[in-house]
Each structure stands twice: as C-alpha cells, then as structure tokens.
Write a protein that holds these residues in place. Structure first.
Motif, PDB file in Angstrom:
ATOM      1  N   ARG A  56      12.126  13.010  50.500  1.00  0.00           N
ATOM      2  CA  ARG A  56      13.321  12.803  49.674  1.00  0.00           C
ATOM      3  C   ARG A  56      14.358  13.900  49.922  1.00  0.00           C
ATOM      4  N   VAL A  57      13.963  14.952  50.611  1.00  0.00           N
ATOM      5  CA  VAL A  57      14.866  16.051  50.952  1.00  0.00           C
ATOM      6  C   VAL A  57      15.108  16.041  52.458  1.00  0.00           C
ATOM      7  N   ARG A  58      16.345  15.919  52.863  1.00  0.00           N
ATOM      8  CA  ARG A  58      16.715  15.980  54.279  1.00  0.00           C
ATOM      9  C   ARG A  58      17.451  17.295  54.538  1.00  0.00           C
ATOM     10  N   LEU A  59      16.926  18.057  55.477  1.00  0.00           N
ATOM     11  CA  LEU A  59      17.520  19.339  55.824  1.00  0.00           C
ATOM     12  C   LEU A  59      18.435  19.195  57.036  1.00  0.00           C
ATOM     13  N   ASP A  60      19.291  20.204  57.217  1.00  0.00           N
ATOM     14  CA  ASP A  60      20.221  20.198  58.354  1.00  0.00           C
ATOM     15  C   ASP A  60      21.078  18.936  58.326  1.00  0.00           C
ATOM     16  N   ALA A  61      21.444  18.511  57.122  1.00  0.00           N
ATOM     17  CA  ALA A  61      22.201  17.272  56.919  1.00  0.00           C
ATOM     18  C   ALA A  61      23.427  17.590  56.067  1.00  0.00           C
ATOM     19  N   ARG A  62      24.554  17.794  56.711  1.00  0.00           N
ATOM     20  CA  ARG A  62      25.784  18.190  56.014  1.00  0.00           C
ATOM     21  C   ARG A  62      26.586  16.961  55.609  1.00  0.00           C
ATOM     22  N   VAL A  63      26.910  16.852  54.334  1.00  0.00           N
ATOM     23  CA  VAL A  63      27.748  15.760  53.848  1.00  0.00           C
ATOM     24  C   VAL A  63      29.196  16.032  54.245  1.00  0.00           C
ATOM     25  N   VAL A  92      42.826   4.641  47.002  1.00  0.00           N
ATOM     26  CA  VAL A  92      43.981   3.887  46.520  1.00  0.00           C
ATOM     27  C   VAL A  92      43.576   2.535  45.929  1.00  0.00           C
ATOM     28  N   VAL A  93      42.521   1.924  46.460  1.00  0.00           N
ATOM     29  CA  VAL A  93      42.195   0.528  46.143  1.00  0.00           C
ATOM     30  C   VAL A  93      41.488   0.406  44.793  1.00  0.00           C
ATOM     31  N   ASP A  94      42.025  -0.479  43.938  1.00  0.00           N
ATOM     32  CA  ASP A  94      41.433  -0.745  42.625  1.00  0.00           C
ATOM     33  C   ASP A  94      40.440  -1.910  42.655  1.00  0.00           C
ATOM     34  N   ALA A  95      40.741  -2.936  43.440  1.00  0.00           N
ATOM     35  CA  ALA A  95      40.018  -4.205  43.359  1.00  0.00           C
ATOM     36  C   ALA A  95      38.517  -4.034  43.555  1.00  0.00           C
ATOM     37  N   GLU A  96      37.748  -4.436  42.549  1.00  0.00           N
ATOM     38  CA  GLU A  96      36.286  -4.427  42.575  1.00  0.00           C
ATOM     39  C   GLU A  96      35.710  -3.063  42.951  1.00  0.00           C
ATOM     40  N   ARG A  97      36.429  -2.033  42.656  1.00  0.00           N
ATOM     41  CA  ARG A  97      36.022  -0.683  43.058  1.00  0.00           C
ATOM     42  C   ARG A  97      34.689  -0.281  42.449  1.00  0.00           C
ATOM     43  N   GLU A  98      34.541  -0.468  41.159  1.00  0.00           N
ATOM     44  CA  GLU A  98      33.352   0.022  40.471  1.00  0.00           C
ATOM     45  C   GLU A  98      32.103  -0.776  40.836  1.00  0.00           C
ATOM     46  N   GLU A  99      32.272  -1.958  41.435  1.00  0.00           N
ATOM     47  CA  GLU A  99      31.112  -2.738  41.846  1.00  0.00           C
ATOM     48  C   GLU A  99      30.553  -2.286  43.192  1.00  0.00           C
ATOM     49  N   GLN A 100      31.309  -1.466  43.901  1.00  0.00           N
ATOM     50  CA  GLN A 100      30.882  -1.048  45.231  1.00  0.00           C
ATOM     51  C   GLN A 100      29.995   0.200  45.149  1.00  0.00           C
ATOM     52  N   PRO A 101      28.950   0.260  45.963  1.00  0.00           N
ATOM     53  CA  PRO A 101      28.140   1.490  46.010  1.00  0.00           C
ATOM     54  C   PRO A 101      28.930   2.612  46.688  1.00  0.00           C
ATOM     55  N   PHE A 102      28.446   3.813  46.535  1.00  0.00           N
ATOM     56  CA  PHE A 102      29.032   4.941  47.240  1.00  0.00           C
ATOM     57  C   PHE A 102      28.533   4.945  48.686  1.00  0.00           C
ATOM     58  N   THR A 103      29.385   5.366  49.580  1.00  0.00           N
ATOM     59  CA  THR A 103      28.976   5.599  50.958  1.00  0.00           C
ATOM     60  C   THR A 103      29.101   7.087  51.241  1.00  0.00           C
ATOM     61  N   VAL A 104      28.045   7.668  51.773  1.00  0.00           N
ATOM     62  CA  VAL A 104      27.972   9.107  52.005  1.00  0.00           C
ATOM     63  C   VAL A 104      27.808   9.338  53.504  1.00  0.00           C
ATOM     64  N   HIS A 105      28.781  10.012  54.096  1.00  0.00           N
ATOM     65  CA  HIS A 105      28.740  10.285  55.528  1.00  0.00           C
ATOM     66  C   HIS A 105      28.089  11.652  55.779  1.00  0.00           C
ATOM     67  N   ILE A 106      27.275  11.712  56.819  1.00  0.00           N
ATOM     68  CA  ILE A 106      26.447  12.892  57.087  1.00  0.00           C
ATOM     69  C   ILE A 106      26.585  13.291  58.548  1.00  0.00           C
ATOM     70  N   ARG A 107      26.659  14.600  58.796  1.00  0.00           N
ATOM     71  CA  ARG A 107      26.548  15.116  60.157  1.00  0.00           C
ATOM     72  C   ARG A 107      25.297  15.971  60.232  1.00  0.00           C
ATOM     73  N   TYR A 108      24.392  15.598  61.145  1.00  0.00           N
ATOM     74  CA  TYR A 108      23.121  16.296  61.277  1.00  0.00           C
ATOM     75  C   TYR A 108      23.236  17.461  62.256  1.00  0.00           C
ATOM     76  N   GLY A 109      22.284  18.332  62.211  1.00  0.00           N
ATOM     77  CA  GLY A 109      22.319  19.539  63.019  1.00  0.00           C
ATOM     78  C   GLY A 109      22.354  19.293  64.506  1.00  0.00           C
ATOM     79  N   ASP A 110      21.817  18.168  64.939  1.00  0.00           N
ATOM     80  CA  ASP A 110      21.826  17.863  66.375  1.00  0.00           C
ATOM     81  C   ASP A 110      23.131  17.216  66.822  1.00  0.00           C
ATOM     82  N   GLY A 111      24.079  17.076  65.877  1.00  0.00           N
ATOM     83  CA  GLY A 111      25.391  16.560  66.229  1.00  0.00           C
ATOM     84  C   GLY A 111      25.614  15.092  65.934  1.00  0.00           C
ATOM     85  N   HIS A 112      24.548  14.316  65.730  1.00  0.00           N
ATOM     86  CA  HIS A 112      24.774  12.902  65.470  1.00  0.00           C
ATOM     87  C   HIS A 112      25.163  12.669  64.016  1.00  0.00           C
ATOM     88  N   GLU A 113      25.832  11.552  63.779  1.00  0.00           N
ATOM     89  CA  GLU A 113      26.342  11.233  62.452  1.00  0.00           C
ATOM     90  C   GLU A 113      25.620  10.024  61.874  1.00  0.00           C
TER      91      GLU A 113
END
Length: 462
Positions: free
Chosen positions: A105-112, A123-144
């Motif tokens: 459950r813990v990921r290391l070397d994972a920068r948000v 900016v967008v209001d439409a159906e905003r609260e129904e959408q999940p969050f998307t979290v972008h990550i850059r890992y230590g080896d350079g891949h995203e």
C-alpha cells in the motif's frame, strides 16, 4: 447509501511521513484501501533528514493510537513512553515498521506531479463531482504513471520548500548564485564534513525562531570545543531585540524551551555571536571567497564564509493547481483553519484541535493535512496531525458524527511545536516552538513540531 465505482477506488495519500502513514492506518482500520505515494526512497524520508535532532515530545505523544493498534500483531513494542526520540528513532523505530506492515500500500520513489478530476480541468463544472481524482506520478527510474482515487489526502509537508533569505519573501539578489555557501537546515555538527564546513569560520544565521536558537547554540558549542577559534556567528534578525526575543527564559512554563532561548542568549553575551537587528536581506554578494549580506536600507555586513537561512517553510502547491482549493491569501492554509493558526493573532497555546470542517475545500474529497495544512504558519503538533487524519478519514468513510467530533484534548500546560538541542538528556530537552516568542507566557500545548528550521517535514510529521 449508493456505492459507486469511484467508491471502490483507493484513497491516495501523498507522503509517507507521520501524518500520511497515520492516515493510511486509519483507512485500513475502517476497511478502506489506502495508497501512499512517497517521493523519497524510504518511509519518513524527510524526518530522516533531521535525524540528528532530538524531539522534545515523548514517545507517548508521537505515536498514533490506531497505527499502534495496526502494529501490535506484528510484535512491535512501543518504546518507553516517557523518553524522547530523535528523528532517526522516530523514523526507524516507528515510521518504518508502520510502512512495512502497510506493505504494498506504500509506494516509494513515487513523486506526485499533478492531481485533478478525470477529464476535468479546474475550469469545468459539468459532472465534476462525479469524476474520480486522477493522480499523476513520476517514478525514480523516470517513467510516469497515474492512478485513480476516490479521495486525496495531501500529507507531503513543507520540508522540501524552505523560505528564502530575502526580506520580501523572494530569494535575495545573488542568493541562488551563492547556493554552494548557503544552507536552509540546522547543521549536524557531529558529522565531520559538516563540522569542517563551519569550524574556524564566520557564519551568518538568518532567523528568529527555535531553529535559529539551535544553530546559534550549536555554533557557540563548536567554538568552545575548538578552544575559542575564529568560529563566529552573525545573527541576523528582521526585527529588534526585546524581552520576548529569547523566549521566557527561567520563567518559561517549559524549562527546556527556556533553556534553548537562554543558550542562544549566552552565545551572544559570551561573544560567540553578534546580533544585527532590523536587517532585511536584499542581496548576497560574492567577495573573493566570502559572502557579503546587504540590507534593504543599504547596510552591508562584514564578509562571512557561510550563511544558514532559517526563515520558515512554505507549502508546494504546484501539483494541486488543477484543483479548486480554498486557501487563505496570507498563510496558504485552508480558509477555515487559517484564523485559528495565524501567528499575527495567536500564540501556539491558542491553536485548538480541529478536523474535517476546517480542512475542507470547495473541491470535495481533497484534504491537506499535517504540516502542509498549516501553510506558512510556523509550527505544528504531531497530536494535532493525528486528530486531523482521524477526522478526515471518518468523513471519507461516511461517518460524519465521528468526523465532526473532537477527540483530542490538549492540556493548557503542554508544549509548542519544535525540536530539541542535539543529543541532550531527556530532562534538559530544549524546545523549538517558533510561535511562542510572546512577551508573557501563554498557554502551551503538547506535541512536536518542526518550526522554521527543522519539521517536520515533507511528511508533515511534526
């Protein structure tokens, strides 16, 4: 209650420090799935960076009770609750075992690197609260990569973004160019390389809180150990010296905190440091192999070899830019929390326990907790952080009654946020509360903090 696809997603926690790992433990306790993303290569990475500092709070005050319950089946034994851990102790004997029991459950070397709503910019209001969050990550080896989340708890702290030397909140002219001679941390003078950097040299210490006191006392001790060599400090204060500058001294309600202020005062009175008041740094200029500090009013100080900047921390909000946060325009803390922690209005003794109500934002489901929640306010308490995550997790779990109930009581004679002098015995621990330089003693709280020089850090763990 209808269970949606979003409800089946994990709660993403940014930062595997004290507040972040406690939040994960509370989620597990409630049957919810956390995913902790830590930029460092080990749990408690920021705490480990001040491993040489001994906390003034005891073990009994820096272990979250739900985390302790999660650890118990592993055979983990809580250290003596009356003793004082160092940063290294806290990270190695509590944070690391807690991360281990949380497992993958813990990921290391994972920068948000960014958080938003899926398919929706800010900016967008439409159906905003129904959408999940998307979290972008850059890992230590350079891949995203990216993950989806039902909620986001940002416990990344402020350790990675110290405030600059400039009196206007911006880097002084030449500050970046002189980076090789400037530090933004209290030095560990037991490290031979660090000791050699400051021994026999002139050092400017910029700041007026506990971290500056600690640095001054440490440099004075170094000068004494070097038999009165040319090791010397110039203490730069943006304000003048008053009866409150060194704290309460012998009259302090917490003797250890008073001892820290008195140690800094002794460094000045014994000639190991000189105080320069009303000095707001405008420029840092090179002068051969030394640096010259120039004030806004044109004053120029004698050249120094090193500069230690201990002017506080500030939150990194760049990766939250696509979210609709409600932040106070001065402190960069949640608008409901800011009046409770504004150092212009309160000492640390008047900051009360708080939870999801004060931590909520216009963007539902995102929370800043731990030191990050305090924005630019100068101190934080571990117990306060644990109460924050208890309340926030209860809200995410749909238990509003528990979320809105205050379960933490802080005695009026407790301790401000801060950290002690290096390796002092427990009965002489020096406190580091940045917020407590008030003319008369104020009610205090228990806890640990890392104020303007120590942390707690990227993990919000103070």
């Amino acid at each position: 209650m209808n269970v949606t696809a979003t409800d089946q997603l994990p709660v993403v926690i940014v930062g595997a420090g004290p507040a972040g790992l406690a939040a994960a433990a509370h989620l597990v306790d409630r049957g919810l799935e956390p995913l902790v993303l830590e930029a460092g290569t080990r749990a408690g990475a920021a705490v480990r960076e001040w491993s040489h500092v001994r906390l003034f709070s005891t073990w009994g005050e820096v272990v979250d009770p739900v985390a302790e319950k999660l650890l118990a089946p592993t055979g983990w034994v809580k250290p003596d609750t009356g003793t004082y851990p160092t940063g290294a102790d806290w990270a190695g004997d509590y944070l690391q075992p807690l991360a281990d029991v949380l497992g993958d459950r813990v990921r290391l070397d994972a920068r948000v690197t960014g958080v938003s709503r899926t398919g929706r910019d800010r900016v967008v209001d439409a159906e905003r609260e129904e959408q999940p969050f998307t979290v972008h990550i850059r890992y230590g080896d350079g891949h995203e990569g990216r993950v989806l989340a039902r909620a986001v708890i940002d416990a990344s702290g402020t350790w990675s973004t110290p405030s600059p030397a400039g009196g206007d909140g911006l880097p002084a002219l030449g500050e970046r160019a002189a980076a090789d001679r400037i530090s933004y941390r209290v030095p560990d003078l037991k490290d031979p390389a660090v000791r050699a950097r400051y021994a026999g040299r002139r050092t400017a210490v910029i700041g007026s809180g506990a971290s500056a006191f600690t640095a001054l006392a440490s440099l004075a001790a170094l000068a004494k150990a070097e038999d009165g060599t040319s090791t010397h400090a110039t203490w730069i204060l943006r304000r003048g010296i008053s009866g409150a500058t060194f704290g309460g001294g012998d009259a302090d309600q917490l003797p250890a905190r008073g001892a820290l202020g008195l140690a800094a005062k002794a460094a000045v009175e014994d000639g190991y440091a000189e105080a320069v008041t009303g000095f707001r740094t405008d420029a840092i200029e090179r002068a051969d192999q030394q640096l010259v500090l120039v004030a806004e009013d044109g004053r120029r100080l004698d050249p120094v070899d090193e500069v230690i900047v201990l002017t506080g921390f500030r939150p990194d909000l760049t990766f939250l830019d696509e979210l609709r946060l409600g932040l106070d325009e001065r402190l960069q803390a949640p608008v409901e929390l800011a009046p409770l922690i504004d150092p212009n209005l309160h000492s640390c003794g008047t900051v009360y326990p708080h939870g999801v109500k004060e931590l909520s934002h216009p963007e539902e489901g995102v929370y800043l907790v731990g030191m990050k929640s305090y924005g630019r306010a100068p101190s934080f308490l571990a117990l306060t952080g644990y109460e924050q995550v208890r309340s926030v997790v209860a809200a995410i779990a749909g238990d509003r009654e528990s979320a809105e109930r205050v379960e933490l009581v802080l005695p009026e004679t407790g301790v401000c946020g801060g950290a002690g002098l290096f390796d002092q015995p427990a009965d002489t621990e020096a406190d580091g509360g940045e917020c407590c330089a008030t003319p008369t003693p104020a009610p205090l709280q228990i806890g640990v903090g890392i104020g303007a020089g120590v942390p707690v850090a990227a993990s919000g763990g103070c």
